[in-house]
Design a protein around this motif. Structure first.
Motif, PDB file in Angstrom:
ATOM      1  N   TYR A   1       4.171  66.844  15.609  1.00 20.68           N
ATOM      2  CA  TYR A   1       3.061  67.689  16.082  1.00 20.68           C
ATOM      3  C   TYR A   1       1.956  67.782  15.030  1.00 20.68           C
ATOM      4  O   TYR A   1       0.774  67.817  15.352  1.00 20.68           O
ATOM      5  CB  TYR A   1       3.555  69.101  16.411  1.00 20.68           C
ATOM      6  CG  TYR A   1       4.172  69.228  17.787  1.00 20.68           C
ATOM      7  CD1 TYR A   1       3.424  68.972  18.935  1.00 20.68           C
ATOM      8  CD2 TYR A   1       5.492  69.626  17.945  1.00 20.68           C
ATOM      9  CE1 TYR A   1       3.987  69.086  20.197  1.00 20.68           C
ATOM     10  CE2 TYR A   1       6.069  69.746  19.203  1.00 20.68           C
ATOM     11  CZ  TYR A   1       5.307  69.470  20.331  1.00 20.68           C
ATOM     12  OH  TYR A   1       5.869  69.582  21.583  1.00 20.68           O
TER      13      TYR A   1
ATOM     14  N   GLU B   1       0.439  69.283  24.218  1.00 18.95           N
ATOM     15  CA  GLU B   1       0.724  70.709  24.027  1.00 18.95           C
ATOM     16  C   GLU B   1       2.224  70.953  24.061  1.00 18.95           C
ATOM     17  O   GLU B   1       2.932  70.393  24.889  1.00 18.95           O
ATOM     18  CB  GLU B   1       0.043  71.508  25.143  1.00 18.95           C
ATOM     19  CG  GLU B   1      -0.087  72.990  24.867  1.00 18.95           C
ATOM     20  CD  GLU B   1      -1.088  73.326  23.766  1.00 18.95           C
ATOM     21  OE1 GLU B   1      -0.862  74.324  23.069  1.00 18.95           O
ATOM     22  OE2 GLU B   1      -2.076  72.593  23.596  1.00 18.95           O
ATOM     23  N   GLU B   2       2.698  71.817  23.143  1.00 22.72           N
ATOM     24  CA  GLU B   2       4.127  72.131  23.114  1.00 22.72           C
ATOM     25  C   GLU B   2       4.454  73.180  24.170  1.00 22.72           C
ATOM     26  O   GLU B   2       3.750  74.170  24.321  1.00 22.72           O
ATOM     27  CB  GLU B   2       4.512  72.668  21.729  1.00 22.72           C
ATOM     28  CG  GLU B   2       5.984  72.919  21.584  1.00 22.72           C
ATOM     29  CD  GLU B   2       6.360  73.571  20.260  1.00 22.72           C
ATOM     30  OE1 GLU B   2       7.565  73.622  19.964  1.00 22.72           O
ATOM     31  OE2 GLU B   2       5.467  74.024  19.531  1.00 22.72           O
ATOM     32  N   GLU B   3       5.537  72.947  24.894  1.00 21.78           N
ATOM     33  CA  GLU B   3       5.989  73.939  25.879  1.00 21.78           C
ATOM     34  C   GLU B   3       7.019  74.842  25.213  1.00 21.78           C
ATOM     35  O   GLU B   3       8.117  74.403  24.882  1.00 21.78           O
ATOM     36  CB  GLU B   3       6.632  73.231  27.077  1.00 21.78           C
ATOM     37  CG  GLU B   3       5.610  72.604  28.005  1.00 21.78           C
ATOM     38  CD  GLU B   3       6.255  71.947  29.215  1.00 21.78           C
ATOM     39  OE1 GLU B   3       7.321  72.426  29.661  1.00 21.78           O
ATOM     40  OE2 GLU B   3       5.698  70.955  29.694  1.00 21.78           O
TER      41      GLU B   3
ATOM     42  N   ARG C   1       0.025  76.653  13.739  1.00 24.42           N
ATOM     43  CA  ARG C   1      -0.109  75.759  14.905  1.00 24.42           C
ATOM     44  C   ARG C   1       0.346  76.456  16.184  1.00 24.42           C
ATOM     45  O   ARG C   1      -0.308  76.347  17.218  1.00 24.42           O
ATOM     46  CB  ARG C   1       0.744  74.505  14.690  1.00 24.42           C
ATOM     47  CG  ARG C   1       0.666  73.513  15.856  1.00 24.42           C
ATOM     48  CD  ARG C   1       1.660  72.387  15.690  1.00 24.42           C
ATOM     49  NE  ARG C   1       3.051  72.813  15.805  1.00 24.42           N
ATOM     50  CZ  ARG C   1       3.656  73.079  16.951  1.00 24.42           C
ATOM     51  NH1 ARG C   1       3.013  72.993  18.088  1.00 24.42           N
ATOM     52  NH2 ARG C   1       4.927  73.453  16.969  1.00 24.42           N
ATOM     53  N   ARG C   2       1.448  77.188  16.084  1.00 26.64           N
ATOM     54  CA  ARG C   2       2.040  77.745  17.301  1.00 26.64           C
ATOM     55  C   ARG C   2       1.497  79.116  17.688  1.00 26.64           C
ATOM     56  O   ARG C   2       1.404  79.442  18.870  1.00 26.64           O
ATOM     57  CB  ARG C   2       3.557  77.849  17.113  1.00 26.64           C
ATOM     58  CG  ARG C   2       4.315  77.418  18.369  1.00 26.64           C
ATOM     59  CD  ARG C   2       5.731  77.909  18.306  1.00 26.64           C
ATOM     60  NE  ARG C   2       6.675  76.874  18.660  1.00 26.64           N
ATOM     61  CZ  ARG C   2       7.935  77.128  18.992  1.00 26.64           C
ATOM     62  NH1 ARG C   2       8.383  78.347  18.951  1.00 26.64           N
ATOM     63  NH2 ARG C   2       8.750  76.166  19.321  1.00 26.64           N
TER      64      ARG C   2
ATOM     65  N   LYS D   1      -3.948  81.228  17.281  1.00 28.85           N
ATOM     66  CA  LYS D   1      -4.901  80.511  18.139  1.00 28.85           C
ATOM     67  C   LYS D   1      -6.346  80.647  17.628  1.00 28.85           C
ATOM     68  O   LYS D   1      -7.191  79.838  17.935  1.00 28.85           O
ATOM     69  CB  LYS D   1      -4.819  81.034  19.583  1.00 28.85           C
ATOM     70  CG  LYS D   1      -3.454  80.834  20.229  1.00 28.85           C
ATOM     71  CD  LYS D   1      -3.042  79.378  20.298  1.00 28.85           C
ATOM     72  CE  LYS D   1      -1.632  79.193  20.832  1.00 28.85           C
ATOM     73  NZ  LYS D   1      -1.114  77.850  20.597  1.00 28.85           N
TER      74      LYS D   1
ATOM     75  N   SER E   1      -7.546  77.628  15.162  1.00 30.99           N
ATOM     76  CA  SER E   1      -7.190  76.263  15.521  1.00 30.99           C
ATOM     77  C   SER E   1      -8.306  75.296  15.096  1.00 30.99           C
ATOM     78  O   SER E   1      -9.464  75.692  14.951  1.00 30.99           O
ATOM     79  CB  SER E   1      -6.929  76.160  17.019  1.00 30.99           C
ATOM     80  OG  SER E   1      -7.940  76.812  17.727  1.00 30.99           O
TER      81      SER E   1
END
Length: 798
Positions: free
Chosen positions: A450, A459-461, A742-743, A746, A749
């Motif tokens: 990532y 995009e990570e779920e 990253r997660r 927001k 970013s």
């Protein structure tokens, strides 16, 4: 099942050795679980100084009940009447007058306590508790209690009055205690599995579990609100908070919403299936439960020990000097520390403690003699764990083999074996057979992907499970939460000296009027010790559960929490906790069974005397203290595993003698986690230590999982591993911060990866605020940039 009365006597003397040199003291009949028995967990909620409040709760309920219902018993009413009265009490929580509100809250608490005045046995109290609590849950009591608790947390008048008081007592936390008691009883009772439950109760239970872990209360899970109470208490702004109750409710909320140790195992198996990994080699819970406490195998010297005592005395003068060193068991890290000298004396003289491992200073060999009959020598039947090998271990083995035999290396290639001798081929085959890939390794590899290629990976779920919601809730203040929990743990540890600057954790145990008689003082002394033990139990369980759930959810969530525990000095704190007479702590008797709930509300209380306070029951050990010790050892293992710099902290803080003393507790699970901690640092303790502690080394070999190619017992790579704590922790911290930003962050970013608006209408329609100096010189800008510049419209049109 607890042993008979005579079992406790085994700890009142040094265990005898039989002719085979093995210790006679029995293993502790302790079964490690998520919690103690339900009755024990209920009784630990109340301190003994709260005793008179049971009658007060009953009085508040009966006044309301007689006024609105009838002279019947609560147990004689039908379901509709029960529900109507519960709704009436719930309405009473919404009145403005504080006294009336408290009265209604006490009446609800009495219901949650099982309407004990109408019951004749403890089983009956527990039945009505369960019935009443599901009724209270059904009418919506829990959200109302949370709302009231929030009001009390924000009650600045109560906080400022408590801060100014020289001595805080039980009276300062009355409202909070009533609310927390009811909430705890609801969570603790609902999470209990009962096969006799009605189908609708089972549905209510699952709904309640989901609500408790979701951000429904104040837009955050209930656990985050309780963590906030812990930090507010530790900062000194709310010294009247009843911390034991807050911590117990926090622990049970986390346990209920995230799941216990067996649930963790199920999640782990399921996750490995999802990721396409091979199944686990064994169920670790079952393996540990089937293990017995360690007694090292009887060697020839042990077998003839009794007969050879005199011969030894005669031969001592002839023993070589290095054997004398082993005899004296000089620890290379002991220096001239008086505390360590005391420990040695403790090993020699303390006849109250059993010696699980026969004293290791008896290692001096007697003169050669014929071996005794073979049937008397006991050999281990087999190792309990399947060995494990990491991919990195195979790479390292191949690298060293290639450079040794061929003189070149191939990086991370683990398949090419050209030019290597046949035995090396066999070794690689064996290593690959036992290769174990953990979920954490895959998560770290995915995270690296990532970071390197965010666009191609996409995009990570993120699955919004209860663990993820809790992590998101505590992420902004996680360092403060960890510091606060460790501060309270330090204040509750039996090794801590009372300091003026340490926090007062006894706000919800000290009575308004201090005791005047010896009997009252004894009772309060037992209460204070029990109070501290329960706090240690709750904090150790909270930390362990969070570490285990975060590790399974995402390795960097676990690393973030673990790193902040390390920065807050968790490692030396746990070692400080174990630097006491651990057998005394585990066999401590700080409870008065006749005052425990629900016994005290069903039976007539006998008159307490000094003898009855000291007598207690005849259990071998204190369940909560053994549970706490195992939890703390597991936390220490989690913090130090695969971390070279943290392992070196264990060495620097001289943990070996402290941990060795903990081996005296004859309980397999506790010994296993102690031996694991000794194994990781063995190679750094020096040759002399290993030589003097061969029985401990033997126990490690028998009990702890083998990592093929791990030279834990020899210390061959010492020169190649410099200890740079800062560099290791900084590299880890950088990876954690990249993951968190990253997660979860927001706002920061990368602008290069933000979507671009290409629609002319929406771009021109945006309102742009122009700076003041631009507006003042607008005419000049027009003249210079628009009017004075020729525009070739033909070229534009083409």
């Amino acid at each position: 099942m607890l042993p008979n009365k005579g079992a406790r006597c085994e700890f009142a003397r040094t265990p005898r050795k039989d002719s085979e040199g093995l210790s006679e003291s029995p293993d502790l009949e302790f079964e490690y679980s998520d919690t103690d028995k339900w009755a024990a967990e209920l009784s630990e909620l109340y301190s003994y100084t709260e005793g008179p409040e049971f009658a007060l709760n009953r009085k508040c309920f009966e006044e309301e009940f007689r006024a609105h219902v009838s002279d019947k018993k609560w147990t004689d009413l039908d379901a509709a009447q029960h529900r109507a009265h519960a709704m009436r009490l719930l309405d009473g929580l919404e009145v403005i007058a504080r006294e009336k509100r408290l009265k209604a809250a006490r009446a609800i608490l009495y219901m949650a306590q099982g309407s004990f005045a109408d019951c004749s046995s403890e089983a009956e109290v527990q039945y009505w508790m369960r019935y009443n609590i599901f009724l209270l849950l059904d009418v919506g009591t829990f959200p109302a209690l949370v709302e009231l608790l929030n009001m009390e947390i924000d009650n600045s008048a109560a906080c400022s009055s408590a801060v100014r008081k020289p001595a805080i007592s039980l009276a300062d936390s009355t409202d909070l205690r009533v609310l927390l008691n009811t909430m705890y009883l609801m969570v603790e009772t609902i999470q209990q599995d009962d096969p006799a439950d009605k189908p609708e109760w089972k549905i209510m239970k699952e709904t309640f579990r989901a609500e408790l872990g979701s951000p429904l209360f104040n837009n955050e899970p209930i656990s985050v609100m309780l963590f906030g109470m812990v930090t507010k208490f530790c900062s000194g702004h709310a010294p009247h908070f009843p911390m034991k109750k807050v911590l117990l409710l926090l622990w049970k909320s986390i346990l209920f919403t995230l799941g216990g140790f067996e649930q963790l195992q199920i999640i782990k198996v399921h996750k490995r299936e999802e990721l396409g990994l091979p199944p686990l080699p064994e169920d670790s819970i079952r393996v540990i439960r089937s293990m017995r406490a360690a007694s090292p195998p009887a060697s020839a010297s042990d077998l003839i020990e009794q007969q050879q005592k005199r011969a030894r005395r005669e031969h001592k003068a002839l023993i070589k000097q290095d054997n004398l060193d082993a005899f004296n068991e000089k620890d290379p890290y002991k220096a001239d520390d008086s505390r360590e000298d005391e420990d040695d004396n403790d090993d020699n003289d303390n006849s109250l403690e059993p010696e699980t491992f026969p004293l290791e200073r008896d290692e001096v060999m007697p003169p050669p003699i014929p071996h005794p009959p073979s049937e008397r020598v006991s050999f281990p039947k087999g190792l309990p764990w399947a060995p494990k090998v990491r991919e990195k271990d195979i790479e390292n083995f191949l690298e060293s083999s290639r450079s040794k035999f061929i003189g070149y290396t191939l990086g991370s290639d683990t398949d090419t074996v050209v030019g290597l001798p046949r035995p090396i081929h066999e070794s690689i085959k064996t290593l690959k057979q036992h290769k174990y890939i953990s979920i954490a390794e895959l998560q770290m590899a995915k995270e690296e992907e990532y970071q390197k290629t965010p666009l191609s990976v996409g995009e990570e779920e993120v699955e919004m499970c209860a663990t993820e919601l809790l992590y998101q809730g505590i992420l902004p203040s996680l360092p403060q939460y960890m510091i606060a929990l460790l501060k309270i743990l330090l204040a509750a540890a039996p090794t801590s000296k009372a300091k003026t600057d340490s926090i007062n954790i006894l706000a919800d145990v000290l009575p308004e009027e201090m005791p005047t008689t010896v009997l009252q003082s004894m009772k309060l002394g037992v209460d204070v010790n029990r109070h501290k033990e329960i706090i240690v139990k709750a904090i150790s369980a909270i930390l362990l559960l969070l570490l285990k759930h975060f590790k399974l959810n995402h390795i960097y969530q676990f690393e973030y929490m673990a790193q902040h525990l390390v920065f807050a000095n968790c490692i030396p704190l746990i070692l400080k906790f174990f630097n006491q007479n651990i057998m005394s702590y585990i066999t401590a008797k700080n409870s008065i069974s006749v005052l425990d709930f629900p016994y005290c509300v069903v039976h007539e209380l006998p008159e307490l005397t000094a003898e009855s306070l000291e007598a207690g029951d005849n259990t071998q050990f204190c369940w909560r203290n053994l549970f706490s010790c195992i939890n703390l050892l597991r936390i220490l293992n989690k913090l130090t595993k695969w971390k070279h710099s943290r392992t070196m902290m264990l060495v620097v803080f001289k943990s070996a003698p402290i941990l060795k003393r903990a081996l005296k507790v004859k309980q397999a699970m506790m010994q296993l986690y102690v031996l694991k901690l000794l194994k990781v640092q063995t190679k750094y303790l020096g040759r002399q230590w290993r030589k003097s502690n061969m029985k401990t080394m033997s126990a490690i070999y028998q009990k702890v999982r083998h990592r093929l190619n791990d030279d834990w017992a020899y210390g061959n790579d010492l020169d190649a591993r410099p200890w740079d704590f800062q560099a290791e922790e900084c590299a880890l911290r950088a990876s954690i911060e990249r993951f968190n930003s990253r997660r979860y962050d927001k706002s920061h970013s990368n602008p290069d990866f933000l979507p671009v608006d290409n629609c002319l209408q929406s771009v021109l329609g945006q309102r742009v605020d122009l700076p003041e100096d631009f507006q003042m010189n607008y005419d000049l800008w027009l003249e210079r940039e628009v009017f004075s510049k020729p525009i070739s419209w033909e070229e534009l049109l083409q």
